[in-house]
Design an enzyme around this catalytic site. Sequence first.
Site, PDB file in Angstrom:
ATOM      1  N   ASP A  89      -3.478  -0.941  22.900  1.00 24.08           N
ATOM      2  CA  ASP A  89      -2.938  -1.642  21.693  1.00 24.08           C
ATOM      3  C   ASP A  89      -1.699  -1.384  21.435  1.00 24.08           C
ATOM      4  O   ASP A  89      -0.866  -0.704  21.945  1.00 24.08           O
ATOM      5  CB  ASP A  89      -3.970  -1.386  20.649  1.00 24.08           C
ATOM      6  CG  ASP A  89      -4.042   0.167  20.141  1.00 24.08           C
ATOM      7  OD1 ASP A  89      -3.232   0.747  20.902  1.00 24.08           O
ATOM      8  OD2 ASP A  89      -4.789   0.455  19.398  1.00 24.08           O
ATOM      9  N   GLY A  92       0.718  -1.780  16.126  1.00 22.83           N
ATOM     10  CA  GLY A  92       0.838  -2.614  14.973  1.00 22.83           C
ATOM     11  C   GLY A  92      -0.323  -2.171  13.875  1.00 22.83           C
ATOM     12  O   GLY A  92      -0.140  -2.190  12.693  1.00 22.83           O
ATOM     13  N   GLN A 196      -2.186 -14.188  14.110  1.00 22.35           N
ATOM     14  CA  GLN A 196      -2.190 -13.789  12.650  1.00 22.35           C
ATOM     15  C   GLN A 196      -2.569 -14.759  11.691  1.00 22.35           C
ATOM     16  O   GLN A 196      -2.519 -15.912  12.167  1.00 22.35           O
ATOM     17  CB  GLN A 196      -1.008 -12.957  12.385  1.00 22.35           C
ATOM     18  CG  GLN A 196      -0.983 -11.450  13.146  1.00 22.35           C
ATOM     19  CD  GLN A 196      -2.129 -10.512  12.692  1.00 22.35           C
ATOM     20  OE1 GLN A 196      -2.811 -10.698  11.919  1.00 22.35           O
ATOM     21  NE2 GLN A 196      -2.059  -9.418  13.290  1.00 22.35           N
ATOM     22  N   GLY A 224      -5.812  -9.059  12.208  1.00 22.75           N
ATOM     23  CA  GLY A 224      -6.066  -9.204  11.171  1.00 22.75           C
ATOM     24  C   GLY A 224      -7.294  -9.617  10.439  1.00 22.75           C
ATOM     25  O   GLY A 224      -7.396 -10.120   9.251  1.00 22.75           O
ATOM     26  N   ASP A 274     -13.418  -4.687  20.812  1.00 21.99           N
ATOM     27  CA  ASP A 274     -13.154  -3.163  20.825  1.00 21.99           C
ATOM     28  C   ASP A 274     -13.740  -2.724  19.638  1.00 21.99           C
ATOM     29  O   ASP A 274     -13.465  -3.383  18.565  1.00 21.99           O
ATOM     30  CB  ASP A 274     -11.747  -2.471  21.234  1.00 21.99           C
ATOM     31  CG  ASP A 274     -11.057  -2.832  19.864  1.00 21.99           C
ATOM     32  OD1 ASP A 274     -10.658  -3.788  19.658  1.00 21.99           O
ATOM     33  OD2 ASP A 274     -10.863  -1.964  19.080  1.00 21.99           O
ATOM     34  N   CYS A 312     -34.234   1.234  25.731  1.00 24.24           N
ATOM     35  CA  CYS A 312     -32.885   1.608  26.309  1.00 24.24           C
ATOM     36  C   CYS A 312     -33.068   2.456  27.816  1.00 24.24           C
ATOM     37  O   CYS A 312     -33.932   3.567  27.709  1.00 24.24           O
ATOM     38  CB  CYS A 312     -32.070   2.564  25.170  1.00 24.24           C
ATOM     39  SG  CYS A 312     -30.461   2.960  25.982  1.00 24.24           S
ATOM     40  N   CYS A 314     -30.534   4.308  29.046  1.00 27.61           N
ATOM     41  CA  CYS A 314     -29.495   5.233  29.119  1.00 27.61           C
ATOM     42  C   CYS A 314     -29.831   6.753  29.390  1.00 27.61           C
ATOM     43  O   CYS A 314     -30.991   7.095  29.315  1.00 27.61           O
ATOM     44  CB  CYS A 314     -28.460   5.411  27.917  1.00 27.61           C
ATOM     45  SG  CYS A 314     -29.153   6.427  26.468  1.00 27.61           S
ATOM     46  N   CYS A 317     -31.802   8.344  26.455  1.00 24.14           N
ATOM     47  CA  CYS A 317     -33.092   8.045  26.088  1.00 24.14           C
ATOM     48  C   CYS A 317     -34.120   8.260  27.426  1.00 24.14           C
ATOM     49  O   CYS A 317     -35.315   8.475  27.306  1.00 24.14           O
ATOM     50  CB  CYS A 317     -33.084   6.449  25.864  1.00 24.14           C
ATOM     51  SG  CYS A 317     -32.333   6.069  24.419  1.00 24.14           S
ATOM     52  N   HIS A 343     -25.582   7.007  24.044  1.00 28.63           N
ATOM     53  CA  HIS A 343     -26.713   6.189  23.787  1.00 28.63           C
ATOM     54  C   HIS A 343     -26.061   4.966  22.876  1.00 28.63           C
ATOM     55  O   HIS A 343     -26.230   3.702  23.338  1.00 28.63           O
ATOM     56  CB  HIS A 343     -27.480   6.716  22.764  1.00 28.63           C
ATOM     57  CG  HIS A 343     -28.620   5.628  22.333  1.00 28.63           C
ATOM     58  ND1 HIS A 343     -29.486   4.779  23.083  1.00 28.63           N
ATOM     59  CD2 HIS A 343     -28.550   4.907  21.057  1.00 28.63           C
ATOM     60  CE1 HIS A 343     -29.871   3.781  22.221  1.00 28.63           C
ATOM     61  NE2 HIS A 343     -29.444   3.735  21.035  1.00 28.63           N
TER      62      HIS A 343
HETATM   63 ZN   LIG Z   1     -30.375   4.930  25.154  1.00 32.29          ZN
END
Ligand SMILES: [Zn+2]
Length: 376
Positions: A89, A92, A196, A224, A274, A312, A314, A317, A343
């Site tokens: 970024d 700003g 903007q 913005g 993001d 999930c 991951c 998990c 997670h």
């Molecule tokens: Zn997970």
Amino acid sequence: MEFNLQKIDGEARAGSIKLAHGEVLTPIFMPVGTQASVKALDFKDLLELDCPIVLANTYHLYLRPSDEVVAKLGGLHNFSKFPRNFLTDSGGFQAFSLGGNVKVQEEGIVFKSHIDGSKHFFTPKKVLDIEYNLNSDIMMILDDLVGLPASKERIKESINRTSLWAKEAIEYHTFKKEQFKNEGRELSNNIFAINQGGTDREFREMSARDLTSMGEFDGYAIGGLAVGEPNELMYETLSFTVPLLPKNKPRYLMGVGTPRDIIEAIYRGVDMFDCVMPTRNARNGTIFTHFGKLSIKSSRFKLDDNPLDSKCSCYTCQNFSRAYLHHLFRAGEMSYFRLSSIHNLAFYLKLVRDAREAILKGEFRRLYQEICEIYN
Ligand SMILES: [Zn+2]
């Protein structure tokens, strides 16, 4: 950079962005790695999550360790050992969030370092020079962001300044590209402009007109938003702003948001996101699941042997229970931060992957309704 639109379902889009450090399939969520590090994780974790792009912060890395140091160590990729893409970024947002330490002028932003109080001046060119040093794959250009609500005069000023700075940025970047070409090299850094205009249609149009008239940026962001306005107003603003941006370029909604915000924005044609929310909330004990949010500090998890989210897959998990995570949180153990962040990021990355799959099949509407029901 190459952007291919693969399928449009309603307004929702599935595409692919080819960057110097690999392909990014969209819609995509980019974890926030302010200091070239996603808090509590290292880049092995991010590769395990199959994360193709991370956001790093120009302002913070410029102050520490400095972009020159990063450049000497081979840019962000070699420095952090994350082999995939970085978006940086522009500073700003920091100008906006650091409040009293900042003065916005016609030529740029003067700010005082939050580390040692030293004075610095960011201009559109200076920001790009820092980002070239960092070797980011996608460079956001300097913009003037205002918090909402704001007076019409202040919003108009922000658009004019953002447009002026965008023009300086694209001219400088074009010059740089030529310079590289003459040396027989190719500049692999891409630039995104930032629209903007608060929540006002006329202002968003004005900003889009300015930005699209000054040449071709590689992508367009919507800035913005999520700065104090109600959610419904943000969705409405997206509905009229997204169609103002070029169809054949990626569209990036900066700093947003909840699972609901993300699905609402995809529904309206946004490709990139993001937000600190998945990692920050994880550290504070809030876990996102396919069944809604849960607070791991609650004593109801004391004897719960189930994973955080039974849907999930991951690392967390697959291996640990809610009871164990509850215990780690209560005990203030470091490993809690890593396991919960893994997670929550897995959940966000799956959300955008599911959205992509649904768009490709022409079934996005169903997923949209499902997420809206869970995260209402
Ligand atoms: Zn997970």
